[in-house]
Design a protein around this motif. Structure first.
Motif, PDB file in Angstrom:
ATOM      1  N   ALA A  31     -18.999  20.357  30.298  1.00 55.74           N
ATOM      2  CA  ALA A  31     -18.003  19.348  30.664  1.00 55.74           C
ATOM      3  C   ALA A  31     -18.078  19.003  32.131  1.00 55.74           C
ATOM      4  O   ALA A  31     -18.019  17.840  32.525  1.00 55.74           O
ATOM      5  N   CYS A  32     -18.245  20.012  32.984  1.00 57.69           N
ATOM      6  CA  CYS A  32     -18.335  19.764  34.433  1.00 57.69           C
ATOM      7  C   CYS A  32     -19.581  18.963  34.758  1.00 57.69           C
ATOM      8  O   CYS A  32     -19.587  18.068  35.599  1.00 57.69           O
ATOM      9  N   SER A  33     -20.675  19.282  34.063  1.00 56.04           N
ATOM     10  CA  SER A  33     -21.941  18.584  34.303  1.00 56.04           C
ATOM     11  C   SER A  33     -21.823  17.116  33.912  1.00 56.04           C
ATOM     12  O   SER A  33     -22.303  16.231  34.616  1.00 56.04           O
ATOM     13  N   ALA A  34     -21.133  16.836  32.786  1.00 58.46           N
ATOM     14  CA  ALA A  34     -20.981  15.453  32.328  1.00 58.46           C
ATOM     15  C   ALA A  34     -20.127  14.644  33.303  1.00 58.46           C
ATOM     16  O   ALA A  34     -20.434  13.498  33.626  1.00 58.46           O
ATOM     17  N   THR A  35     -19.077  15.268  33.811  1.00 62.14           N
ATOM     18  CA  THR A  35     -18.204  14.591  34.773  1.00 62.14           C
ATOM     19  C   THR A  35     -18.943  14.259  36.054  1.00 62.14           C
ATOM     20  O   THR A  35     -18.842  13.166  36.616  1.00 62.14           O
ATOM     21  N   THR A  36     -19.706  15.218  36.520  1.00 65.36           N
ATOM     22  CA  THR A  36     -20.479  15.008  37.755  1.00 65.36           C
ATOM     23  C   THR A  36     -21.488  13.899  37.582  1.00 65.36           C
ATOM     24  O   THR A  36     -21.681  13.052  38.466  1.00 65.36           O
ATOM     25  N   THR A  37     -22.115  13.819  36.399  1.00 65.32           N
ATOM     26  CA  THR A  37     -23.116  12.774  36.146  1.00 65.32           C
ATOM     27  C   THR A  37     -22.468  11.391  36.137  1.00 65.32           C
ATOM     28  O   THR A  37     -23.005  10.439  36.710  1.00 65.32           O
ATOM     29  N   ASP A  38     -21.277  11.241  35.474  1.00 62.32           N
ATOM     30  CA  ASP A  38     -20.580   9.961  35.423  1.00 62.32           C
ATOM     31  C   ASP A  38     -20.191   9.479  36.815  1.00 62.32           C
ATOM     32  O   ASP A  38     -20.336   8.298  37.155  1.00 62.32           O
ATOM     33  N   GLU A  39     -19.694  10.365  37.630  1.00 64.98           N
ATOM     34  CA  GLU A  39     -19.285   9.988  38.989  1.00 64.98           C
ATOM     35  C   GLU A  39     -20.500   9.551  39.808  1.00 64.98           C
ATOM     36  O   GLU A  39     -20.448   8.600  40.595  1.00 64.98           O
ATOM     37  N   GLY A  40     -21.593  10.235  39.610  1.00 62.75           N
ATOM     38  CA  GLY A  40     -22.805   9.866  40.350  1.00 62.75           C
ATOM     39  C   GLY A  40     -23.309   8.490  39.949  1.00 62.75           C
ATOM     40  O   GLY A  40     -23.707   7.693  40.809  1.00 62.75           O
ATOM     41  N   ASP A  41     -23.281   8.193  38.623  1.00 64.11           N
ATOM     42  CA  ASP A  41     -23.720   6.872  38.162  1.00 64.11           C
ATOM     43  C   ASP A  41     -22.819   5.773  38.719  1.00 64.11           C
ATOM     44  O   ASP A  41     -23.298   4.692  39.105  1.00 64.11           O
ATOM     45  N   ARG A  42     -21.514   5.982  38.751  1.00 64.62           N
ATOM     46  CA  ARG A  42     -20.581   4.966  39.254  1.00 64.62           C
ATOM     47  C   ARG A  42     -20.833   4.668  40.721  1.00 64.62           C
ATOM     48  O   ARG A  42     -20.868   3.509  41.141  1.00 64.62           O
ATOM     49  N   LYS A  43     -21.058   5.734  41.527  1.00 70.32           N
ATOM     50  CA  LYS A  43     -21.307   5.525  42.946  1.00 70.32           C
ATOM     51  C   LYS A  43     -22.611   4.767  43.169  1.00 70.32           C
ATOM     52  O   LYS A  43     -22.724   3.900  44.036  1.00 70.32           O
ATOM     53  N   ALA A  44     -23.592   5.084  42.338  1.00 66.49           N
ATOM     54  CA  ALA A  44     -24.880   4.394  42.473  1.00 66.49           C
ATOM     55  C   ALA A  44     -24.741   2.913  42.149  1.00 66.49           C
ATOM     56  O   ALA A  44     -25.311   2.051  42.829  1.00 66.49           O
ATOM     57  N   LYS A  45     -23.965   2.604  41.096  1.00 63.18           N
ATOM     58  CA  LYS A  45     -23.777   1.210  40.714  1.00 63.18           C
ATOM     59  C   LYS A  45     -22.967   0.456  41.778  1.00 63.18           C
ATOM     60  O   LYS A  45     -23.246  -0.709  42.073  1.00 63.18           O
ATOM     61  N   GLN A  50     -23.007  -3.611  46.128  1.00 67.13           N
ATOM     62  CA  GLN A  50     -22.817  -3.962  47.535  1.00 67.13           C
ATOM     63  C   GLN A  50     -24.110  -4.512  48.134  1.00 67.13           C
ATOM     64  O   GLN A  50     -24.104  -5.470  48.916  1.00 67.13           O
ATOM     65  N   ASP A  51     -25.242  -3.909  47.759  1.00 68.13           N
ATOM     66  CA  ASP A  51     -26.541  -4.391  48.260  1.00 68.13           C
ATOM     67  C   ASP A  51     -26.806  -5.815  47.780  1.00 68.13           C
ATOM     68  O   ASP A  51     -27.293  -6.655  48.540  1.00 68.13           O
ATOM     69  N   TYR A  52     -26.511  -6.078  46.519  1.00 74.13           N
ATOM     70  CA  TYR A  52     -26.727  -7.424  45.974  1.00 74.13           C
ATOM     71  C   TYR A  52     -25.867  -8.456  46.701  1.00 74.13           C
ATOM     72  O   TYR A  52     -26.307  -9.575  46.989  1.00 74.13           O
ATOM     73  N   ARG A  53     -24.628  -8.104  46.957  1.00 76.17           N
ATOM     74  CA  ARG A  53     -23.742  -9.022  47.671  1.00 76.17           C
ATOM     75  C   ARG A  53     -24.260  -9.320  49.071  1.00 76.17           C
ATOM     76  O   ARG A  53     -24.219 -10.469  49.537  1.00 76.17           O
ATOM     77  N   GLN A  54     -24.761  -8.298  49.727  1.00 79.68           N
ATOM     78  CA  GLN A  54     -25.304  -8.493  51.064  1.00 79.68           C
ATOM     79  C   GLN A  54     -26.519  -9.421  51.024  1.00 79.68           C
ATOM     80  O   GLN A  54     -26.685 -10.314  51.852  1.00 79.68           O
ATOM     81  N   GLN A  55     -27.387  -9.203  50.017  1.00 81.46           N
ATOM     82  CA  GLN A  55     -28.571 -10.053  49.875  1.00 81.46           C
ATOM     83  C   GLN A  55     -28.167 -11.505  49.585  1.00 81.46           C
ATOM     84  O   GLN A  55     -28.783 -12.451  50.108  1.00 81.46           O
ATOM     85  N   ALA A  56     -27.135 -11.704  48.746  1.00 84.04           N
ATOM     86  CA  ALA A  56     -26.687 -13.058  48.420  1.00 84.04           C
ATOM     87  C   ALA A  56     -26.158 -13.765  49.659  1.00 84.04           C
ATOM     88  O   ALA A  56     -26.430 -14.957  49.878  1.00 84.04           O
ATOM     89  N   THR A  57     -25.416 -13.037  50.491  1.00 83.62           N
ATOM     90  CA  THR A  57     -24.888 -13.626  51.721  1.00 83.62           C
ATOM     91  C   THR A  57     -26.025 -14.043  52.653  1.00 83.62           C
ATOM     92  O   THR A  57     -26.008 -15.142  53.239  1.00 83.62           O
TER      93      THR A  57
END
Length: 390
Positions: A31-45, A50-57
């Motif tokens: 359970a702890c491993s699954a939670t850690t993985t979800d949080e990591g994916d969200r931060k990456a996305k 943010q990178d895409y927005r910067q490139q668009a600007t």
């Protein structure tokens, strides 16, 4: 005890306790491993977004810079536009309200005395004059009383004439003469009253007009409180309309009003006859009345009309089509054509607007007479765009 309860007892036996203690830590780690993985994916996305927005600007800035460079360095890349020269002219602001037509003379006719209707001598739609007989009531009782009174009156007159002759010869008493005179005059007054009742039993039109409707039928009982017919005269009509109280000080008697009748596809002009002295508390409006001649009798009572009332005029105003006025964070603006060294460019001009009417807006500030307003091609230009005037 059921089978499910027996299985639960087996699980807590000493032999099974070791298995249970081994499984629980594994489940917690998973359970702890699954939670850690979800949080990591969200931060990456989130970082990727943010990178895409910067490139668009950055791309937008580069595109704007290239468009500006291309526009200022190549003379043959001008944008074709059409312009109108700004000139002062009359500006009027009108309001539209709905009016209702009423006949100037709309009379409900009823007899002055009760009685049975023995005849109706007019039909609906018939034109009548003032005094035209429309119907008659049963007057047999009144006529019999009149005949009796006429006989009594003849006798009273004979008695009076004889008493008068004797009195002139100083024969007889004065009281006899006065009684004969009083009796004759009393019968005359009664006869006049009965003749008036006989006349009231004849139903007559009080105005010139058209019999719009007959409410009663032959044989029914008529009376002063029972409508017999309706007569209307629409040679002249009046129009009433409710206007918002916000226009109370800008609308006055005598103002010309354009009146449109959609059902007739007809428009006429007439002055305001009067405005009401009170405000309706239910809808916060005041009423205006317009008198209108209607010689062809096309305009009928209760016909819907649209009144266009002018509440504001400016003689020397700068007026532009409302569609040309745009907005940004700094306010409202239009594009004008500005000449510099023989070349034309679009110039962004901020303006202050006033009233608008019929898709035109009066400007109180920003433009001067003689300037060239871009009226076609304004969607394709920005401030500084090179243009060619067609």
């Amino acid at each position: 005890m059921n089978t499910y309860q027996l299985k639960e007892l087996k699980l807590i036996q000493p032999g099974n306790m070791k298995k249970l203690l081994f499984i629980l830590p594994l489940a917690f780690l998973f359970a702890c491993s699954a939670t850690t993985t979800d949080e990591g994916d969200r931060k990456a996305k989130e970082q990727l977004l943010q990178d895409y927005r910067q490139q668009a600007t950055e791309l937008k800035q580069k595109i704007a810079q290239l468009e500006k460079e291309l526009g200022t360095t190549k003379a043959d890349k001008t944008i074709p536009v059409k312009v109108d020269t700004i000139a002062q002219k009359l500006f009027t602001h009108t309001i539209e309200v709905t009016g209702n037509v009423e006949a100037n003379e709309d009379i409900t006719v009823a007899p002055e005395t009760p009685g049975n209707i023995i005849s109706i001598v007019v039909t609906e739609g018939q034109h009548v004059k003032k005094g035209t007989v429309m119907g008659r009531l049963n007057t047999e009782a009144i006529q019999r009383n009149i005949e009796d009174l006429q006989i009594q009156l003849e006798l009273a007159k004979t008695v009076f004439e004889r008493q008068q002759k004797l009195w002139d010869q100083h024969i007889g008493s004065e009281i006899e003469y006065l009684q004969a005179k009083s009796n004759k005059e009393s019968l005359e007054r009664k006869l006049e009253g009965l003749q008036a009742q006989l006349d009231m039993a004849t139903i007559k039109s009080p105005i010139d007009g058209v019999v719009d409707r007959i409410y009663q039928k032959q044989g029914e009982i008529a009376g002063p409180a029972i409508p017999f017919a309706k007569v209307v005269n629409i040679s002249n009509v009046r129009i009433y309309a409710d206007v918002s109280e916000s226009y109370l000080t800008s609308i006055h008697a005598g103002q010309e009003v354009e009146i449109n009748f959609p059902a007739l596809n007809k428009t006429v002009t007439a002055p305001i006859f009067r405005k009401s002295s009170t405000i309706n508390p239910d809808n916060r409006t005041f009423q205006v009345r317009i008198n209108l001649n209607n010689p062809d009798k096309e305009i009928r009572p209760n016909l819907v009309s649209l009144l266009h009332i002018t509440d504001y005029k400016a003689a020397d105003a700068i007026v532009v089509p409302s569609i040309l006025i745009k907005n940004d964070f700094n306010g409202k603006y239009v594009f004008v054509a500005a000449e510099n060294s023989g070349k034309w460019k679009a110039s962004k001009r901020y303006v202050e607007t006033g009233r608008n009417n019929n898709n035109y807006t009066m400007l109180s500030k920003g433009l001067k007479p003689g300037e060239k307003l871009i009226v076609e091609g304004y969607e394709q230009v920005v401030d500084g765009s090179p243009i060619s005037i067609n």
